[in-house]
Design an enzyme around this catalytic site. Sequence first.
Site, PDB file in Angstrom:
ATOM      1  N   GLU A 146      -9.213  -9.526   3.771  1.00  0.00           N
ATOM      2  CA  GLU A 146      -9.521  -8.118   3.449  1.00  0.00           C
ATOM      3  C   GLU A 146     -10.908  -8.011   2.825  1.00  0.00           C
ATOM      4  OE1 GLU A 146      -6.440  -5.850   1.489  1.00  0.00           O
ATOM      5  OE2 GLU A 146      -7.808  -4.173   1.103  1.00  0.00           O
ATOM      6  N   GLU A 161      -0.307 -12.300  -1.727  1.00  0.00           N
ATOM      7  CA  GLU A 161      -1.743 -12.319  -1.999  1.00  0.00           C
ATOM      8  C   GLU A 161      -2.107 -13.580  -2.784  1.00  0.00           C
ATOM      9  OE1 GLU A 161      -3.049  -8.640  -3.810  1.00  0.00           O
ATOM     10  OE2 GLU A 161      -2.144  -7.453  -2.202  1.00  0.00           O
ATOM     11  N   SER A 217       0.845  -1.194   0.000  1.00  0.00           N
ATOM     12  CA  SER A 217       0.000   0.000   0.000  1.00  0.00           C
ATOM     13  C   SER A 217       0.881   1.245   0.000  1.00  0.00           C
ATOM     14  CB  SER A 217      -0.937   0.010   1.217  1.00  0.00           C
ATOM     15  OG  SER A 217      -0.213  -0.206   2.407  1.00  0.00           O
TER      16      SER A 217
HETATM   17  O1  KIV Z   1      -0.500  -3.377   1.585  1.00  0.00           O
HETATM   18  C1  KIV Z   1      -1.073  -3.332   2.693  1.00  0.00           C
HETATM   19  O2  KIV Z   1      -0.990  -2.359   3.457  1.00  0.00           O
HETATM   20  C2  KIV Z   1      -1.873  -4.498   3.076  1.00  0.00           C
HETATM   21  C3  KIV Z   1      -2.789  -4.346   4.248  1.00  0.00           C
HETATM   22  C4  KIV Z   1      -3.924  -3.507   3.867  1.00  0.00           C
HETATM   23  C5  KIV Z   1      -3.209  -5.652   4.780  1.00  0.00           C
HETATM   24  O3  KIV Z   1      -1.787  -5.491   2.445  1.00  0.00           O
END
Ligand code: KIV
Length: 257
Positions: free
Chosen positions: A175, A111, A42
């Site tokens: 998620e 993922e 993220s």
């Molecule tokens: O990339 C991220 O921050 C995540 C979280 C939202 C679990 O995968």
Amino acid sequence: MVEEILGKKHRGEKIVMLTAYDHPTARIVDEAGIDLLLVGDSLGNVVYGLERTTQVSKEMMLRHVQAVCRAAKKTPVIADMPFDTYQVDRPNAVFHARDFMYAGCAGVKIEWFKQCLTVVDDLRAASIPVMGHIGLTPQTAEAMKVKGRGEEEAKAILSQARALEAAGCFAVVLECVPDGLAAEITQSLNIPTIGIGAGPHCDGQVLVVSDMLGLNDRAPRFVRRYADLGAQTLAAIKNYKADVESGVFPGPEQTFR
Ligand code: KIV
């Protein structure tokens, strides 16, 4: 780290995970006694203003992982494997994951995708702790919406969770799934579930740190804002501007004689 996290599930204690992408934030998260620190991909959206997490490269992730690991004295750090390092360059996933472990991580997160169980097998064979991520998987999702509302999709997510546990993951992130499905998955696994937008029945919770601190303009509905640092930062910067313009800063305390 793995025993600690599994122990929490078995003792019925909640697991608290939070993202961090830089040294000062990681130092505060570490001091707060959070269980797991995630350098999430993220960071592509939060730090670099990119559209998609697939644009996050290994080099970008490694720089931030190193900064976070230097600050995290107690908290184990988990790194998101960038899309290219295991969904594209699948045969070299172990090589890429090792670079995150050498940088100081306690494990990596991947993922769900079609061949992800092979990747988990390879990583586990190399003794690398792996956290799975199912439900809404931003690297491959076409839309940012709740997953598992229909019976078929719910069944698929439950079986992905079981398959990740069987393959040797030590935890799984859920998620954006309905709370009932999250509860069912949590009950049927021996490894912990960490929810984000998955309701209160998961074994733990994770949030993006800038969302919960109010640093982003908009945050998803499942985020609770614990501070409004965006507004506070704006006010502080405006005060600084006004002080410089009026000659009040620097004052005698900030001046060498
Ligand atoms: O990339 C991220 O921050 C995540 C979280 C939202 C679990 O995968």
